[in-house]
Design a protein around this motif. Structure first.
Motif, PDB file in Angstrom:
ATOM      1  N   ALA A 171       2.977   2.720  -9.636  1.00 38.07           N
ATOM      2  CA  ALA A 171       1.936   3.670  -9.511  1.00 38.07           C
ATOM      3  C   ALA A 171       0.614   3.382  -9.697  1.00 38.07           C
ATOM      4  CB  ALA A 171       2.334   4.807 -10.756  1.00 38.07           C
ATOM      5  N   LEU A 172       0.155   2.309 -10.753  1.00 40.35           N
ATOM      6  CA  LEU A 172      -0.988   1.735 -10.694  1.00 40.35           C
ATOM      7  C   LEU A 172      -1.464   1.108  -9.387  1.00 40.35           C
ATOM      8  CD1 LEU A 172      -0.666   0.346 -14.644  1.00 40.35           C
ATOM      9  CD2 LEU A 172      -2.300   1.828 -13.710  1.00 40.35           C
ATOM     10  N   LEU A 173      -0.857   0.397  -8.845  1.00 46.62           N
ATOM     11  CA  LEU A 173      -1.102  -0.146  -7.554  1.00 46.62           C
ATOM     12  C   LEU A 173      -1.382   0.799  -6.365  1.00 46.62           C
ATOM     13  CD1 LEU A 173       1.342  -3.350  -7.576  1.00 46.62           C
ATOM     14  CD2 LEU A 173      -0.963  -3.318  -8.178  1.00 46.62           C
ATOM     15  N   THR A 174      -0.424   1.854  -6.379  1.00 48.76           N
ATOM     16  CA  THR A 174      -0.886   2.963  -5.664  1.00 48.76           C
ATOM     17  C   THR A 174      -2.365   3.609  -5.737  1.00 48.76           C
ATOM     18  OG1 THR A 174       1.483   3.306  -5.297  1.00 48.76           O
ATOM     19  CG2 THR A 174      -0.013   5.243  -4.708  1.00 48.76           C
ATOM     20  N   CYS A 175      -2.547   3.804  -7.099  1.00 47.16           N
ATOM     21  CA  CYS A 175      -3.995   4.284  -7.672  1.00 47.16           C
ATOM     22  C   CYS A 175      -5.058   3.472  -7.204  1.00 47.16           C
ATOM     23  CB  CYS A 175      -3.989   4.661  -9.039  1.00 47.16           C
ATOM     24  SG  CYS A 175      -2.735   5.894  -9.442  1.00 47.16           S
ATOM     25  N   VAL A 176      -4.920   2.222  -7.308  1.00 48.49           N
ATOM     26  CA  VAL A 176      -5.867   1.160  -6.730  1.00 48.49           C
ATOM     27  C   VAL A 176      -6.036   1.472  -5.328  1.00 48.49           C
ATOM     28  CG1 VAL A 176      -6.315  -1.233  -6.615  1.00 48.49           C
ATOM     29  CG2 VAL A 176      -5.475  -0.147  -8.720  1.00 48.49           C
ATOM     30  N   PHE A 180     -13.426   2.952   1.703  1.00 48.00           N
ATOM     31  CA  PHE A 180     -12.696   2.801   3.027  1.00 48.00           C
ATOM     32  C   PHE A 180     -12.147   1.550   3.429  1.00 48.00           C
ATOM     33  CE2 PHE A 180     -16.813   5.415   2.725  1.00 48.00           C
ATOM     34  CZ  PHE A 180     -16.294   6.520   3.222  1.00 48.00           C
ATOM     35  N   TYR A 181     -11.460   0.931   2.532  1.00 48.85           N
ATOM     36  CA  TYR A 181     -10.529  -0.137   2.542  1.00 48.85           C
ATOM     37  C   TYR A 181      -9.276   0.053   1.978  1.00 48.85           C
ATOM     38  CZ  TYR A 181      -8.690  -4.866   2.266  1.00 48.85           C
ATOM     39  OH  TYR A 181      -8.064  -6.055   2.167  1.00 48.85           O
ATOM     40  N   SER A 182      -7.983  -0.165   2.902  1.00 42.90           N
ATOM     41  CA  SER A 182      -6.698  -0.152   2.524  1.00 42.90           C
ATOM     42  C   SER A 182      -6.054  -1.475   2.304  1.00 42.90           C
ATOM     43  CB  SER A 182      -5.937   0.753   3.486  1.00 42.90           C
ATOM     44  OG  SER A 182      -4.891   1.050   3.064  1.00 42.90           O
ATOM     45  N   PHE A 183      -5.028  -1.605   1.278  1.00 41.33           N
ATOM     46  CA  PHE A 183      -4.505  -2.828   1.244  1.00 41.33           C
ATOM     47  C   PHE A 183      -3.251  -3.033   2.325  1.00 41.33           C
ATOM     48  CE2 PHE A 183      -6.551  -2.316  -2.881  1.00 41.33           C
ATOM     49  CZ  PHE A 183      -7.384  -3.270  -3.003  1.00 41.33           C
ATOM     50  N   SER A 184      -3.186  -3.975   2.939  1.00 43.23           N
ATOM     51  CA  SER A 184      -2.122  -3.928   4.070  1.00 43.23           C
ATOM     52  C   SER A 184      -0.883  -4.021   3.500  1.00 43.23           C
ATOM     53  CB  SER A 184      -2.590  -5.354   4.921  1.00 43.23           C
ATOM     54  OG  SER A 184      -3.642  -5.194   5.608  1.00 43.23           O
ATOM     55  N   GLY A 185       0.118  -3.341   3.873  1.00 38.68           N
ATOM     56  CA  GLY A 185       1.565  -3.461   3.389  1.00 38.68           C
ATOM     57  C   GLY A 185       1.679  -2.795   2.159  1.00 38.68           C
ATOM     58  N   THR A 186       0.748  -2.089   1.575  1.00 39.61           N
ATOM     59  CA  THR A 186       1.182  -1.208   0.286  1.00 39.61           C
ATOM     60  C   THR A 186       2.362  -0.390   0.419  1.00 39.61           C
ATOM     61  OG1 THR A 186      -1.144  -1.545  -0.328  1.00 39.61           O
ATOM     62  CG2 THR A 186       0.027   0.052  -1.485  1.00 39.61           C
ATOM     63  N   TYR A 187       2.390   0.295   1.498  1.00 38.99           N
ATOM     64  CA  TYR A 187       3.374   1.248   1.740  1.00 38.99           C
ATOM     65  C   TYR A 187       4.803   0.698   1.737  1.00 38.99           C
ATOM     66  CZ  TYR A 187       5.780   5.524   3.486  1.00 38.99           C
ATOM     67  OH  TYR A 187       6.736   6.506   3.751  1.00 38.99           O
ATOM     68  N   GLU A 188       4.971  -0.249   2.510  1.00 43.87           N
ATOM     69  CA  GLU A 188       6.156  -1.031   2.673  1.00 43.87           C
ATOM     70  C   GLU A 188       6.843  -1.671   1.633  1.00 43.87           C
ATOM     71  OE1 GLU A 188       5.827  -3.357   6.087  1.00 43.87           O
ATOM     72  OE2 GLU A 188       4.728  -5.050   5.154  1.00 43.87           O
ATOM     73  N   LEU A 189       5.818  -2.316   0.769  1.00 44.17           N
ATOM     74  CA  LEU A 189       6.123  -3.082  -0.429  1.00 44.17           C
ATOM     75  C   LEU A 189       6.621  -2.024  -1.549  1.00 44.17           C
ATOM     76  CD1 LEU A 189       3.300  -5.886  -0.857  1.00 44.17           C
ATOM     77  CD2 LEU A 189       5.683  -6.207  -0.406  1.00 44.17           C
TER      78      LEU A 189
END
Length: 638
Positions: A40-45, A54-63
């Motif tokens: 949840a913390l990683l999702t909040c980040v 305006f930046y999204s970490f690649s692969g967050t959703y699938e991880l």
């Protein structure tokens, strides 16, 4: 002498073994929730980076989707170890329904169900390794994560098996001391009927009517003797599919359901919202909401009762659970209302009715489950439930206003309004206001998804809890444990209902229902009225989650056949089941309220107290059914 010595040695060993197993399981389940908090913390980040930079970490959703499988694998087993699965205890006061025979059957079926679930994780390891599955964005191999999930599930299965073998032995030793005839006849009859159903399902000539009707009878018979709802649905659905399509197909379908459940990011919002509610409760937010509402509304006739309704609505929006809202406000508000000379019946009835707002006002755990089953947007369902939820709150307040005007002796004279006190209490309630505004505002505003809303809410409520005076390591771990228990129970019943729904799909339940209840020949109004009555009855007996999942395979095809909107029907269904929770003679919320207040009030008085709210509910249901736009207007404009 030797026998005494053996007994003296064996009992401490049993106690030590039990204590060790409890500690191991508590550690596993707490670690699962801690891991969930980290995700949840990683999702909040990611949400913060996306929203402000305006930046999204690649692969967050699938991880997240992959790692959540480890959490789910650990959670599910905990519900079996602690026997915390959802049961229907309608007949539990009768000795034949709580005999050792029943317990033995429950233990054996539960162990079988958990074995199938653990096998599903292990099978997924083999499949992902054989086909070289990788994540689509980062290209990472998936089988190492599935190995961890499978190991967690298998280890916990082993511990559950040890615990259950001990229970089986204890029940077998106790059987000679029981009156066995009645429970043996009852359980034996149900087992024989269920086995006959399974064997007949293997017959290629089996008719759809037999599969559908027989499936429901077999499942409900097991539920009747207090086999957990999820276990009963999984066993009946799995074995019947095995008989109808073959064991290989049954295992494949069950594995796909388990794996799909374990990686479903919409479902992971459930433990996140439950965690948010638990942290909000232990940090004292319920008291702050109630004090703010009572300071503002206490100067009106019946003001504390109205404040309790508003408080239940506000806290229910954070908590998402009717039972938890009722239990919490039963402790917070009942004593204060009685001390100020409110009628105990009105006080208890107000809180029991107000508790039903917990599941209706978004975010709602039950609406998440319904939306996944009905394959509709969760955001649309949340938006659709907001106005009906607020309508319920307003009608409850009107019911109190009318009641105290007709019977002024139920409440004391209003207190003098203190502007300074009201302002202070409103300021002190800033935490729940910020929490609710951020979660609902972000969800409705399209800033983040349902899972992200749950992550933000859980992390923010944890921060509030850590900096609250009530924070302690003990309450923190207890909150994690409670979240694990309730999440696991919901996951199991979802898996069981999905397998059972697959059976209904293969058997052609939808076509069968539309053939016997043809909307073209039967008035839609008559069908809807019949469904309203059925759901009101079901709501008095079934847990809300169980009520929605058990009935969905039958009712949803009928609603589609009549051309109604499934989002609207989800709100209507939830409203009906929640009304059933305060409907005599078996309203669950009323029993929860009674357990909180103890001997201070009789059950009949609580039912008397909820009567004005049942009138308000009847009006609300009529409006919802007659004017679907009440629920559908907001999703249409957003």
């Amino acid at each position: 002498m030797v026998e005494q010595s053996d007994s003296f040695l064996v009992e401490p060993i049993k106690r030590k073994t039990s204590s060790l197993l409890n500690r191991i399981f508590a550690l596993f389940t707490r670690l699962c929730i801690v891991f969930l908090i980290i995700l949840a913390l990683l999702t909040c980040v990611d949400v913060i980076a996306r929203t402000f930079f305006f930046y999204s970490f690649s692969g967050t959703y699938e991880l997240s989707e992959l790692f959540i499988s480890v959490v789910v694998a650990g959670l599910i087993a905990s519900s079996f170890f602690e026997s915390h699965n959802i049961k229907i205890e309608l007949f539990s006061k009768f000795s034949m329904f709580r005999s050792g025979i029943n317990s033995l059957l429950e233990i054996l079926l539960s162990l079988g169900a958990l074995s199938i679930i653990s096998w599903s994780f292990f099978s997924k390891v083999l499949e992902s390794y054989e086909y070289g599955d990788t994540t689509s964005v980062l290209g990472l191999k998936t089988y190492p994560i599935w190995i961890i999930a499978a190991l967690v599930s298998v280890i916990l299965l082993f511990l559950v098996a040890i615990s259950m073998v001990r229970l089986i032995w204890q029940h077998l030793c106790a059987l000679p001391n029981e009156k066995l005839l009645a429970p043996m006849l009852m359980v034996g009859s149900i087992v024989v009927i269920t086995l006959m159903y399974f064997f007949q399902a293997a017959n290629i000539q089996t008719s759809p009517v037999f599969l559908v009707v027989g499936g429901f009878i077999a499942a409900y018979a097991l539920i009747l003797i207090q086999v957990p709802v999820g276990v009963a649905l999984l066993v009946v659905g799995g074995f019947a599919i095995g008989g109808y399509l073959g064991l290989n197909q049954a295992f494949a379908i069950t594995r796909n359901v388990v794996v799909g459940t374990a990686t479903n990011l919409d479902l992971i919002a459930i433990p996140l919202f439950l965690l948010m509610g638990n942290f909000a409760t232990v940090s004292g937010m319920s008291g702050q909401i109630y004090r703010a509402a009572s300071s503002v509304l206490g100067s009106k006739k019946g003001g504390l009762a109205i404040a309790s309704i508003v408080g239940c609505g506000g806290f229910g929006a954070i908590c998402g659970s009717s039972i938890a809202t009722t239990a919490t406000f039963g402790k917070v508000a009942f004593s204060e209302m009685v001390e100020r000379r409110y009628s105990s019946a009105l006080a208890a009835g107000t809180i029991a009715a107000g508790g039903t707002l917990g599941a209706l006002i978004p975010p709602s755990v039950v609406l998440i489950i319904y939306s996944i089953i009905a394959e509709v947007s969760i955001q649309d369902s949340f938006q659709a439930a907001l106005i009906p939820g607020l309508l319920a709150l307003v009608l409850y307040c009107v019911a109190i206003f009318v009641t105290v005007r007709l019977r002024p002796e139920l409440t004391p004279e209003p207190q003098v309004f203190n502007k300074k006190t009201a302002l202070i209490d409103l300021i002190n309630a800033w935490r729940p206001v910020v929490l609710f505004s951020l979660v609902i505002g972000g969800l409705y505003g399209g800033v983040f998804t349902t899972q992200e809303a749950g992550s933000v809410g859980a992390v923010l409520s944890l921060v509030f809890f850590i900096f609250s005076p009530s924070f302690s390591a003990k309450t923190f771990w207890e909150s994690l444990q409670d979240t694990a228990r309730n999440s696991a129970a919901i996951y199991l019943i979802y898996i069981g209902a999905s397998v059972f729904a697959a059976l209904m799909s293969f058997a052609g339940a939808a076509d069968l229902i539309l053939e016997y209840v043809n909307p073209a020949e039967t008035s839609n109004l008559i069908i809807l009225i019949s469904l309203v009555v059925i759901y009101l009855v079901i709501g008095t007996v079934f847990d809300t989650v169980a009520a929605v999942l058990v009935t969905a395979p039958v009712v949803l095809p009928l609603i589609l056949g009549m051309g109604y909107d499934l989002v609207w029907w989800g709100v209507v269904t939830l409203s009906l089941v929640e009304v059933g929770m305060i409907t005599p003679p078996l309203g669950i919320n009323v029993f929860v309220m009674k357990s909180v207040v103890g001997d201070r009030i009789k059950m009949t008085e609580i039912f008397k107290g909820v009567t004005p709210f049942l009138v308000a509910d009847a009006l609300r249901i009529i409006l919802l059914v007659s004017f679907p736009a009440i629920a559908l207007w907001l999703p249409s404009v957003m």
